[in-house]
Design an enzyme around this catalytic site. Structure first.
Site, PDB file in Angstrom:
ATOM      1  N   ARG A  67       0.797  -1.225   0.000  1.00 39.95           N
ATOM      2  CA  ARG A  67       0.000   0.000   0.000  1.00 39.95           C
ATOM      3  C   ARG A  67       0.828   1.273   0.000  1.00 39.95           C
ATOM      4  O   ARG A  67       0.482   2.239  -0.659  1.00 39.95           O
ATOM      5  CB  ARG A  67      -0.949   0.000   1.209  1.00 39.95           C
ATOM      6  CG  ARG A  67      -2.188  -0.810   0.942  1.00 39.95           C
ATOM      7  CD  ARG A  67      -3.117  -0.786   2.110  1.00 39.95           C
ATOM      8  NE  ARG A  67      -2.616  -1.647   3.158  1.00 39.95           N
ATOM      9  CZ  ARG A  67      -3.341  -2.562   3.800  1.00 39.95           C
ATOM     10  NH1 ARG A  67      -4.617  -2.698   3.522  1.00 39.95           N
ATOM     11  NH2 ARG A  67      -2.823  -3.312   4.729  1.00 39.95           N
ATOM     12  N   LYS A  77      11.588 -27.626   4.195  1.00 36.17           N
ATOM     13  CA  LYS A  77      12.802 -27.941   4.973  1.00 36.17           C
ATOM     14  C   LYS A  77      13.382 -29.264   4.475  1.00 36.17           C
ATOM     15  O   LYS A  77      12.653 -30.225   4.261  1.00 36.17           O
ATOM     16  CB  LYS A  77      12.479 -28.038   6.467  1.00 36.17           C
ATOM     17  CG  LYS A  77      12.098 -26.687   7.083  1.00 36.17           C
ATOM     18  CD  LYS A  77      11.857 -26.824   8.576  1.00 36.17           C
ATOM     19  CE  LYS A  77      11.245 -25.557   9.160  1.00 36.17           C
ATOM     20  NZ  LYS A  77      12.204 -24.547   9.588  1.00 36.17           N
ATOM     21  N   ASP A 129      -1.350 -21.531  15.025  1.00 43.99           N
ATOM     22  CA  ASP A 129      -0.082 -21.024  14.485  1.00 43.99           C
ATOM     23  C   ASP A 129       0.868 -22.164  14.092  1.00 43.99           C
ATOM     24  O   ASP A 129       1.602 -22.041  13.112  1.00 43.99           O
ATOM     25  CB  ASP A 129       0.574 -20.119  15.542  1.00 43.99           C
ATOM     26  CG  ASP A 129       1.783 -19.363  15.011  1.00 43.99           C
ATOM     27  OD1 ASP A 129       1.648 -18.727  13.946  1.00 43.99           O
ATOM     28  OD2 ASP A 129       2.856 -19.408  15.650  1.00 43.99           O
ATOM     29  N   LYS A 185       5.994 -22.134  22.544  1.00 41.27           N
ATOM     30  CA  LYS A 185       6.995 -21.069  22.537  1.00 41.27           C
ATOM     31  C   LYS A 185       7.639 -21.016  23.923  1.00 41.27           C
ATOM     32  O   LYS A 185       7.092 -21.519  24.896  1.00 41.27           O
ATOM     33  CB  LYS A 185       6.338 -19.721  22.224  1.00 41.27           C
ATOM     34  CG  LYS A 185       5.725 -19.687  20.828  1.00 41.27           C
ATOM     35  CD  LYS A 185       5.903 -18.348  20.165  1.00 41.27           C
ATOM     36  CE  LYS A 185       5.316 -18.316  18.776  1.00 41.27           C
ATOM     37  NZ  LYS A 185       6.238 -18.724  17.718  1.00 41.27           N
ATOM     38  N   GLU A 221      10.031 -24.112  20.401  1.00 44.25           N
ATOM     39  CA  GLU A 221      10.792 -22.886  20.120  1.00 44.25           C
ATOM     40  C   GLU A 221      11.225 -22.277  21.444  1.00 44.25           C
ATOM     41  O   GLU A 221      10.485 -22.343  22.426  1.00 44.25           O
ATOM     42  CB  GLU A 221       9.916 -21.876  19.382  1.00 44.25           C
ATOM     43  CG  GLU A 221       9.433 -22.355  18.030  1.00 44.25           C
ATOM     44  CD  GLU A 221       8.598 -21.288  17.349  1.00 44.25           C
ATOM     45  OE1 GLU A 221       9.181 -20.510  16.590  1.00 44.25           O
ATOM     46  OE2 GLU A 221       7.384 -21.220  17.591  1.00 44.25           O
ATOM     47  N   LYS A 226       0.312 -18.744   4.993  1.00 44.52           N
ATOM     48  CA  LYS A 226      -0.586 -18.996   6.103  1.00 44.52           C
ATOM     49  C   LYS A 226      -0.964 -17.675   6.786  1.00 44.52           C
ATOM     50  O   LYS A 226      -0.228 -16.707   6.584  1.00 44.52           O
ATOM     51  CB  LYS A 226       0.031 -19.983   7.082  1.00 44.52           C
ATOM     52  CG  LYS A 226       1.281 -19.439   7.795  1.00 44.52           C
ATOM     53  CD  LYS A 226       1.809 -20.427   8.760  1.00 44.52           C
ATOM     54  CE  LYS A 226       1.138 -20.272  10.107  1.00 44.52           C
ATOM     55  NZ  LYS A 226       1.953 -19.564  11.098  1.00 44.52           N
ATOM     56  N   ASP A 271       3.339 -24.150   3.142  1.00 46.32           N
ATOM     57  CA  ASP A 271       3.659 -24.453   4.533  1.00 46.32           C
ATOM     58  C   ASP A 271       5.166 -24.616   4.520  1.00 46.32           C
ATOM     59  O   ASP A 271       5.682 -25.595   3.978  1.00 46.32           O
ATOM     60  CB  ASP A 271       2.986 -25.751   4.990  1.00 46.32           C
ATOM     61  CG  ASP A 271       3.270 -26.035   6.455  1.00 46.32           C
ATOM     62  OD1 ASP A 271       4.438 -25.883   6.864  1.00 46.32           O
ATOM     63  OD2 ASP A 271       2.342 -26.389   7.191  1.00 46.32           O
ATOM     64  N   HIS A 272       5.876 -23.637   5.077  1.00 45.52           N
ATOM     65  CA  HIS A 272       7.320 -23.637   4.841  1.00 45.52           C
ATOM     66  C   HIS A 272       8.014 -24.863   5.444  1.00 45.52           C
ATOM     67  O   HIS A 272       9.123 -25.189   5.066  1.00 45.52           O
ATOM     68  CB  HIS A 272       7.960 -22.315   5.293  1.00 45.52           C
ATOM     69  CG  HIS A 272       8.156 -22.179   6.771  1.00 45.52           C
ATOM     70  ND1 HIS A 272       7.152 -21.804   7.623  1.00 45.52           N
ATOM     71  CD2 HIS A 272       9.241 -22.366   7.551  1.00 45.52           C
ATOM     72  CE1 HIS A 272       7.619 -21.761   8.855  1.00 45.52           C
ATOM     73  NE2 HIS A 272       8.888 -22.102   8.844  1.00 45.52           N
ATOM     74  N   HIS A 288       2.055 -26.775  10.420  1.00 43.08           N
ATOM     75  CA  HIS A 288       3.390 -27.391  10.407  1.00 43.08           C
ATOM     76  C   HIS A 288       3.406 -28.775  11.068  1.00 43.08           C
ATOM     77  O   HIS A 288       3.923 -29.745  10.518  1.00 43.08           O
ATOM     78  CB  HIS A 288       4.408 -26.495  11.132  1.00 43.08           C
ATOM     79  CG  HIS A 288       4.410 -25.075  10.655  1.00 43.08           C
ATOM     80  ND1 HIS A 288       4.232 -24.730   9.345  1.00 43.08           N
ATOM     81  CD2 HIS A 288       4.578 -23.899  11.320  1.00 43.08           C
ATOM     82  CE1 HIS A 288       4.298 -23.405   9.215  1.00 43.08           C
ATOM     83  NE2 HIS A 288       4.493 -22.881  10.406  1.00 43.08           N
TER      84      HIS A 288
HETATM   85  C1  BG6 Z   1       5.590 -19.629  11.668  1.00 40.55           C
HETATM   86  C2  BG6 Z   1       4.870 -19.210  12.926  1.00 40.55           C
HETATM   87  O1  BG6 Z   1       4.697 -20.196  10.741  1.00 40.55           O
HETATM   88  O2  BG6 Z   1       6.593 -20.576  11.987  1.00 40.55           O
HETATM   89  C3  BG6 Z   1       5.836 -18.657  13.941  1.00 40.55           C
HETATM   90  O3  BG6 Z   1       3.891 -18.228  12.616  1.00 40.55           O
HETATM   91  C4  BG6 Z   1       6.960 -19.637  14.195  1.00 40.55           C
HETATM   92  O4  BG6 Z   1       5.175 -18.344  15.166  1.00 40.55           O
HETATM   93  C5  BG6 Z   1       7.587 -20.098  12.875  1.00 40.55           C
HETATM   94  O5  BG6 Z   1       7.937 -19.006  15.008  1.00 40.55           O
HETATM   95  C6  BG6 Z   1       8.568 -21.225  13.114  1.00 40.55           C
HETATM   96  O6  BG6 Z   1       9.261 -21.500  11.934  1.00 40.55           O
HETATM   97  P1  BG6 Z   1      10.711 -22.157  11.980  1.00 40.55           P
HETATM   98  O7  BG6 Z   1      11.042 -22.401  10.549  1.00 40.55           O
HETATM   99  O8  BG6 Z   1      11.595 -21.150  12.641  1.00 40.55           O
HETATM  100  O9  BG6 Z   1      10.572 -23.391  12.796  1.00 40.55           O
END
Ligand code: BG6
Length: 516
Positions: A64, A207, A260, A365, A241, A173, A202-203, A265
């Site tokens: 924007r 990996k 989240d 977390k 985490e 996401k 979904d990253h 994931h």
């Molecule tokens: C994201 C979440 O999708 O993945 C975050 O929104 C999280 O809260 C993150 O920290 C974790 O990704 P990775 O690759 O660091 O494990």
């Protein structure tokens, strides 16, 4: 790589498809956002370093705020300097940089999209050849639908449809916030794009270690025969985490650990661990198997106390020896918050392979350390020979796939302690990626952007898969909403989560593995 290498190593041959990305214009919606700077542009730069970008590659940042082209380019230079896994190589980056522009526009404004379409059509006309349009939606979810509708309305979604250059859309996401909203979003997307044009990201699937899970399972003959209820006692999946919510408190409080991390994931890890062997490696065969197994997970037992789920939030504590705040003291958290920063679930998969084998999953977390792993715990050997008296310690065999940060696979087995007596001790056999392959492996986003560019949707989530997972998760969300703070446990930051989550395992005679 020469052809001899390829014929000797079929694996290398597989990679060569990546060298064939067609001429592409990538448009990033949400270009002034955090993900663009931290992940997307550094990933594009690294693809350039590996010579995997097409010869004709254009990047358009869309958001924007009014930002002059050159200012956007400088911000991206800096993003690469700060976040790329490899140092900025100006010569290589310049080839992308000179074709990088910025487009200021509203996400719900048809006029801005019409100008975007003109810009892309002009790029195509100047090149004198057709180009693929790849739209990366990395914005807050509230504007997903307007963007999609506008892409449809201005004709960008159907450019070169039914050819290899058909437009593609990558969606970040959160894909919905419950079953109903996910269905609605799917409906909107599918009213504009064909499913084959849609890449829900979904990253975790990008990996290396997550992809290796399929290789470990299906490229080795020794695991598959024992990967079932006859031999497996339980499966434990941990995505821990050590970071807290940081500056994302406002967003996080509307999400929580279940939305989240677990719905997406962690469920992907469950699906890849539990799925049946696909008939081939084509995207639909793999995705069919993943959907099948997610659908076989039984609805969870939900009770105010007890049942199959535990939720908690972190109180203050020590992480890596440093004092840290509790969740309620983080900025942006409302006083009446009942959001969980930790969730643990006990899943039962009702199919021939897994009936009776609990899958315990947890994510949180501010846990003791960053550690994501899948542990397959096998049944104990019959206690006939080495389990007499307390001098013997015959452990369950466990295969641990460590997703991050110490990527690798560990097998825990029992061995004789050297000496004149026969005493046993669990020992570990390690395979470490970094030791075997070096440590500078591609980031998840590199693989995923490249796959979308070449039209390989294997590592993306199909619409029915996301709905199957929301179908399982939504009743938990509703239950927790009805309970408010009742049943929300606390755990000290820097610990492995609330004591209550041990119950999920004790009840079945198990206990959480201590990671590491
Ligand atoms: C994201 C979440 O999708 O993945 C975050 O929104 C999280 O809260 C993150 O920290 C974790 O990704 P990775 O690759 O660091 O494990």
């Amino acid at each position: 790589m020469n052809s001899t290498d390829e014929s000797r190593h079929p694996f290398l041959k597989g990679l060569s498809k990546h060298r064939g990305a067609p001429p592409t214009v990538v448009v990033i919606f949400g270009a002034s956002g955090d993900l663009t700077a931290r992940k997307l542009v550094p990933a594009i730069f690294n693809l350039g370093v590996d010579n995997l970008l097409p010869g004709e590659f254009h990047l358009i940042g869309y958001s924007r705020s009014e930002i002059p082209d050159e200012e956007f380019r400088s911000a991206m230079d800096q993003a690469i300097e700060e976040h790329s896994r490899r140092p900025l190589n100006k010569e290589i980056w310049e080839r992308v940089r000179q074709h990088t522009t910025y487009h200021a526009g509203g996400y719900g404004d048809p006029e801005s999209f019409a100008r975007l379409a003109e810009k892309i059509n002009k790029i195509e006309a100047d090149l004198g050849r057709d180009v693929q349009r790849l739209f990366y939606i990395s914005t807050p979810p509230s504007v997903f639908e307007p963007i999609i509708r506008n892409l449809g309305a201005c004709g960008l979604a159907e450019a070169h449809l039914n050819t290899k250059l058909a437009s593609k859309v990558i969606i970040e996401k959160p894909f919905g916030k419950d079953l109903e909203s996910a269905r609605h979003l799917n409906k909107t997307i599918n009213s504009v794009f064909e499913e084959s044009q849609v890449y829900r990201i979904d990253h975790y699937l990008g990996k290396e270690t997550v992809q290796d899970l399929l290789v470990q399972r299906f490229a080795n003959a020794i695991f598959e025969p024992i990967w079932n209820r006859e031999y497996v006692d339980c499966v434990q999946i941990t995505v821990a985490e050590s970071l807290g919510v940081g500056s994302r408190g406002g967003y996080y409080d509307t999400s929580g650990a279940l939305r989240d991390m677990i719905q997406n994931h962690t469920m992907q890890l469950v699906a890849l661990t539990a799925m049946e062997p696909p008939v081939s490696l084509d995207p639909e065969s793999i995705r069919d198997e993943k959907v099948k197994v997610v659908k076989a997970i039984q609805p969870l037992e939900l009770k105010a106390e007890g049942g199959d789920v535990v939720r908690a939030r972190y109180a203050n504590g020590l992480v890596n020896g440093q004092p840290v705040k509790g969740y309620m003291e983080e900025s942006g958290i409302p006083e009446d918050s009942s959001t969980e920063t930790y969730a643990a679930l006990r899943l039962s998969i009702n199919n021939w392979r897994w009936k009776g084998v609990p899958f315990y999953i947890r994510s949180g977390k501010r846990m003791a350390r960053r550690a994501s792993e899948i542990a397959i715990q096998f049944k104990r050997p019959p206690g006939i020979l080495f389990s007499e008296g307390n001098k013997f310690d015959v452990a369950s065999n466990t295969m641990v796939v460590s997703i991050q940060p110490d990527e690798g696979v560990t097998l825990v087995m029992n061995s004789k302690i050297p000496g004149l007596e026969t005493r046993t001790q669990p020992v570990k056999m390690h395979f470490r990626y970094a030791t075997t392959f070096g440590s500078n492996t591609p980031e998840a986003y590199e693989r995923l952007i490249l796959d979308a560019m070449v039209g390989d949707s294997t590592l993306f989530i199909r619409g029915d898969e996301t709905e199957a997972s929301w179908k399982l998760i939504t009743p938990i969300l509703e239950h927790w909403k009805a309970c408010g703070s009742h049943g929300l446990e606390e755990y000290a930051a820097g610990s492995w989560g609330p004591l209550a989550s041990e119950r999920l395992l004790w009840e079945k005679g198990h206990q959480w593995r201590r990671s590491g």
